[in-house]
Design an enzyme around this catalytic site. Sequence first.
Site, PDB file in Angstrom:
ATOM      1  CE1 TYR A 157      -4.078   1.608  -0.250  1.00 51.16           C
ATOM      2  CE2 TYR A 157      -3.531   2.714   1.806  1.00 51.16           C
ATOM      3  CZ  TYR A 157      -4.356   2.574   0.700  1.00 51.16           C
ATOM      4  OH  TYR A 157      -5.432   3.408   0.546  1.00 51.16           O
ATOM      5  CE  LYS A 164      -7.288   6.462   0.328  1.00 58.63           C
ATOM      6  NZ  LYS A 164      -8.510   7.105  -0.197  1.00 58.63           N
TER       7      LYS A 164
END
Length: 256
Positions: A157, A164
Site C-alpha cells: 500500500y 490516507k
Amino acid sequence: MSPFSLAGKKGLVIGIANDQSIAWGCAQQFHAAGAELAVSYLNEKAKPYVAPLAERIDALLLGPCDVRESGQLRGVFEAVTEQWGELDFVLHSIAFAPKDDLHGRVVDCSRDGFAQAMDVSCHSFIRVAQYAEPLMKNGGSLLTVTFYGAEKVVTDYNLMGPVKAALESVTRYMAAELGEKGIRVNAISPGPLKTRAASGIQRFDEMMARAADRAPQHTLVTIEEIGDYANFLVSDGARTVTGGVHYVDAGYNIVA
C-alpha cells in the site's frame, strides 16, 4: 418516513470512474433511497464510462472534475449552486499517487509525488468542505473513502498509507469544526476490492486474497454493500454520527 430515506435530499458524488467504482456503488444506493444527484467525471476520456451511469441514476448534473485542474472543483459547486442553491451531502471518493512513488518505499518517495498524492487524495476533501459548507444551510454530511492501510502497515500500500492517515485526521478535525453547523464528516473504510484506483497498487490480487482469508466472514465486500453503509451515513438515521472511520470489510480490521 424512514430515517434512512434520502427523499428530498440533494447530493454530489465525486469519483465515479466506471461501474466497478466504490462511488458508483454508493450513487446507486443514494438514488434507490430517493436522493437527487449530481455526478462528476475526471476528464473527457472518462466521460463515456460515466455518462451512461449518470443517466441510470437520473443525475441532474454531470460535469468534469479533475481536482488538479484549477477551477474545476469550484465549477462543479457553482453548477450545484445554480441548479439547487443548497446541498445535503457529498461523497468524495478520489485518490491518486504517481506510479513510481506508489510502487516504491515510502522512504524513497519524491517530494513532488508525496505532494501530488496528498493534494488529490486529502486536501481535495478540505476544498470540498470549503465549497459545500455555505450550501449546507440546514446541516449536511460529508463522506470520504479511506482504507485500513492508514492505520496499520499493509504490504504494497506504500505511500497511500500516510496519505490516507492524513485524510482520516482531516475527517476528525473538520467534524469538530463543522459540528456546530450540523455538518457531519465521516470516512468509510472498505476492505480491498477491485477498482480502477486499486489496480495501480502492485500485487493487489494478492492483497484481496489475503483480506478474504483473514476476515472473519472470509469474503470481500461489494460496492453495493459499501453503498448501503454510505447511504446510512448521509441519512438522518446517522444524524449524530460524525468524525468516525467506519469499516465495511467483513471484519478484516479486527484481526491481528
